[in-house]
Design a protein around this motif. Structure first.
Motif, PDB file in Angstrom:
ATOM      1  N   VAL A 118      42.093  37.114  50.415  1.00 49.10           N
ATOM      2  CA  VAL A 118      41.994  37.947  49.477  1.00 49.10           C
ATOM      3  C   VAL A 118      42.736  37.370  48.024  1.00 49.10           C
ATOM      4  O   VAL A 118      42.632  37.420  46.941  1.00 49.10           O
ATOM      5  CB  VAL A 118      42.046  39.502  49.489  1.00 49.10           C
ATOM      6  N   LEU A 119      44.161  37.133  48.374  1.00 49.21           N
ATOM      7  CA  LEU A 119      45.153  36.874  47.573  1.00 49.21           C
ATOM      8  C   LEU A 119      44.842  35.385  46.771  1.00 49.21           C
ATOM      9  O   LEU A 119      44.854  35.008  45.619  1.00 49.21           O
ATOM     10  CB  LEU A 119      46.525  36.752  48.273  1.00 49.21           C
ATOM     11  N   LEU A 162      41.710  34.309  46.639  1.00 46.08           N
ATOM     12  CA  LEU A 162      40.647  34.405  45.773  1.00 46.08           C
ATOM     13  C   LEU A 162      41.133  34.832  44.225  1.00 46.08           C
ATOM     14  O   LEU A 162      40.681  34.516  43.315  1.00 46.08           O
ATOM     15  CB  LEU A 162      39.576  35.226  46.416  1.00 46.08           C
ATOM     16  N   LEU A 163      42.171  35.850  44.299  1.00 43.68           N
ATOM     17  CA  LEU A 163      42.512  36.437  43.251  1.00 43.68           C
ATOM     18  C   LEU A 163      43.398  35.368  42.539  1.00 43.68           C
ATOM     19  O   LEU A 163      43.285  35.278  41.148  1.00 43.68           O
ATOM     20  CB  LEU A 163      43.558  37.683  43.596  1.00 43.68           C
ATOM     21  N   ARG A 164      44.179  34.569  43.214  1.00 43.03           N
ATOM     22  CA  ARG A 164      44.792  33.453  42.559  1.00 43.03           C
ATOM     23  C   ARG A 164      43.951  32.603  41.721  1.00 43.03           C
ATOM     24  O   ARG A 164      44.270  32.134  40.461  1.00 43.03           O
ATOM     25  CB  ARG A 164      45.616  32.651  43.368  1.00 43.03           C
ATOM     26  N   ASP A 165      42.738  32.194  42.190  1.00 47.44           N
ATOM     27  CA  ASP A 165      41.758  31.227  41.771  1.00 47.44           C
ATOM     28  C   ASP A 165      40.710  32.117  40.695  1.00 47.44           C
ATOM     29  O   ASP A 165      39.864  31.411  40.374  1.00 47.44           O
ATOM     30  CB  ASP A 165      41.029  30.712  42.771  1.00 47.44           C
ATOM     31  N   GLY A 166      41.107  33.176  40.538  1.00 49.04           N
ATOM     32  CA  GLY A 166      40.315  33.978  39.567  1.00 49.04           C
ATOM     33  C   GLY A 166      39.034  34.701  40.132  1.00 49.04           C
ATOM     34  O   GLY A 166      38.154  35.001  39.243  1.00 49.04           O
ATOM     35  N   LYS A 167      38.740  34.765  41.255  1.00 50.25           N
ATOM     36  CA  LYS A 167      37.595  35.062  41.807  1.00 50.25           C
ATOM     37  C   LYS A 167      37.613  36.665  42.311  1.00 50.25           C
ATOM     38  O   LYS A 167      37.540  36.830  43.200  1.00 50.25           O
ATOM     39  CB  LYS A 167      37.206  34.164  43.250  1.00 50.25           C
ATOM     40  N   PHE A 168      37.562  37.424  41.157  1.00 52.58           N
ATOM     41  CA  PHE A 168      38.124  38.806  41.232  1.00 52.58           C
ATOM     42  C   PHE A 168      36.917  39.577  41.673  1.00 52.58           C
ATOM     43  O   PHE A 168      37.076  40.404  42.789  1.00 52.58           O
ATOM     44  CB  PHE A 168      38.225  39.203  39.953  1.00 52.58           C
ATOM     45  N   LEU A 192      37.145  42.177  50.255  1.00 51.71           N
ATOM     46  CA  LEU A 192      38.202  43.123  50.556  1.00 51.71           C
ATOM     47  C   LEU A 192      37.294  44.571  51.053  1.00 51.71           C
ATOM     48  O   LEU A 192      37.624  45.086  52.040  1.00 51.71           O
ATOM     49  CB  LEU A 192      39.035  43.592  49.389  1.00 51.71           C
ATOM     50  N   ALA A 214      36.730  38.521  45.503  1.00 53.70           N
ATOM     51  CA  ALA A 214      37.693  39.007  46.339  1.00 53.70           C
ATOM     52  C   ALA A 214      37.566  40.554  46.458  1.00 53.70           C
ATOM     53  O   ALA A 214      37.851  40.994  47.789  1.00 53.70           O
ATOM     54  CB  ALA A 214      39.150  38.955  45.223  1.00 53.70           C
ATOM     55  N   SER A 215      36.891  41.090  45.510  1.00 52.85           N
ATOM     56  CA  SER A 215      36.814  42.651  45.675  1.00 52.85           C
ATOM     57  C   SER A 215      35.772  43.016  46.790  1.00 52.85           C
ATOM     58  O   SER A 215      35.608  43.801  47.657  1.00 52.85           O
ATOM     59  CB  SER A 215      36.499  43.457  44.303  1.00 52.85           C
TER      60      SER A 215
END
Length: 355
Positions: free
Chosen positions: A274-275, A277-283, A290, A286-287
């Protein structure tokens, strides 16, 4: 070559050929259906499920309806996935053996002869993998591969009791569904075999919706484990995953071996994923990921576990009460009837008796 005018040998077991297709009109026409005109086995039916294709799939099927008079095809009302489509085939099939192969697969002319022979020779075999040559792919095209959803088969008794799990569809990824099905069958009496003489070429046509195939495959595998494991340990693994993420990202520690050997390995790695994905802007991804790991996977696994346990119990009861499940013995009851209506009546009676 068996043409559509060839007389059917009713002393042979009826075989259902099941094909699921979605937006692969070219390979369906060029490889899959074209090969069926050359089959040497005569007593078969063909069922194609079109998963709401937007290309020329329906045109191809109507064209081949004129060439293969035992072809039936049905269209889903919307795109529902491979497992749903395969279950429609199981419900509509009449064969004592059901053979599944993909829309980019060309089975050899003798393929059905070899499959039927193998089941007749081994009364304990419930499910079988065929041999597949991977053409234009990463594998050696001269070497047979097994355990692929490209070509597999099962007895009627399995088709009457088991269904493909429609929950195996995370991120529109349908890989692993035939293996999950086979593993459920393998837990029952009987066995799974390979049939090296039942061959096909797999031409690996491109498919859509595979951008997140890796994530989907991990979730599918995690879901299968959760169905057969402890949900409590599943959530414990998620907690361990928090520590794993802290070690990897915050403290940049070397990851211990124990993390990789954990039963719910995908759950342990999930928060780290998840982190990333968030780092790569895939919000959004990622949600969604999760939500799946915390809520969707364990709840669906728990519900499906109970449903499939009932299916397996019914199967075991019937299997235990049967004196002999040899296909030849099963087929004797059909061979005394000469009409299709009588065959369908017997299948309906059998299905009703085991529900």
């Amino acid at each position: 070559m068996v043409s559509k005018y060839t007389e059917v040998d009713m002393t042979q077991p009826l075989v259902t050929l099941g094909i699921c297709t979605y937006n692969r009109a070219a390979s369906l026409c060029q490889h899959c259906l074209a090969a069926l005109e050359k089959l040497t086995y005569s007593n078969y039916e063909i069922i194609v499920i079109d998963d709401c294709s937007s290309d020329k799939t329906q045109d191809v099927l109507h064209e081949y309806k004129e060439k293969l008079n035992r072809l039936q095809f049905f269209r889903n009302d919307k795109n529902r996935g491979l497992c749903y489509s395969r279950n429609r085939i199981l419900e509509k099939s009449q064969g004592e053996i059901i053979v599944f192969f993909d829309d980019d697969v060309s089975i050899f002319p003798s393929c059905l002869d070899e499959i039927v022979k193998a089941y007749l020779q081994d009364s304990a075999a419930l499910f079988a993998w065929g041999g597949v040559y991977q053409c234009h792919g990463s594998h050696d095209s001269n070497k047979l591969t097994f355990g692929s959803g490209s070509l597999f088969s099962m007895r009627r008794i399995v088709a009457n009791h088991f269904r493909f799990d429609t929950n195996i569809r995370y991120f529109k990824t349908y890989c692993c569904e035939e293996h999950e099905f086979a593993r459920r069958v393998q837990r029952q009496p009987g066995k799974i075999i390979q049939i090296p003489t039942a061959k096909a070429n797999h031409y690996q046509a491109p498919a859509k919706n595979r951008a997140w195939r890796g994530l989907g495959g991990d979730l599918n595998y995690l879901y299968e484990k959760a169905k057969h494991g402890s949900i409590l340990k599943y959530y414990q693994s998620l907690l361990i995953g928090i520590q794993y993420t802290i070690d990897c990202i915050i403290f940049k520690h070397k990851v211990e071996k124990d993390y990789y050997q954990h039963y719910y390995r995908e759950a342990v790695h999930s928060f780290h994923q998840v982190l990333l994905l968030l780092r790569d802007g895939k919000f959004l991804i990622a949600s969604k990921y999760l939500f799946n790991i915390i809520v969707d996977v364990p709840i669906r696994a728990l519900i499906k576990r109970r449903i499939e346990a009932k299916q397996a119990d019914k199967f075991r009861q019937l299997f235990a009460s049967a004196d002999n499940i040899d296909l030849q013995s099963e087929f004797v009851q059909y061979s005394n009837f000469n009409t299709k209506d009588s065959r369908e009546l017997l299948v309906d009676i059998e299905r009703t008796s085991i529900k």
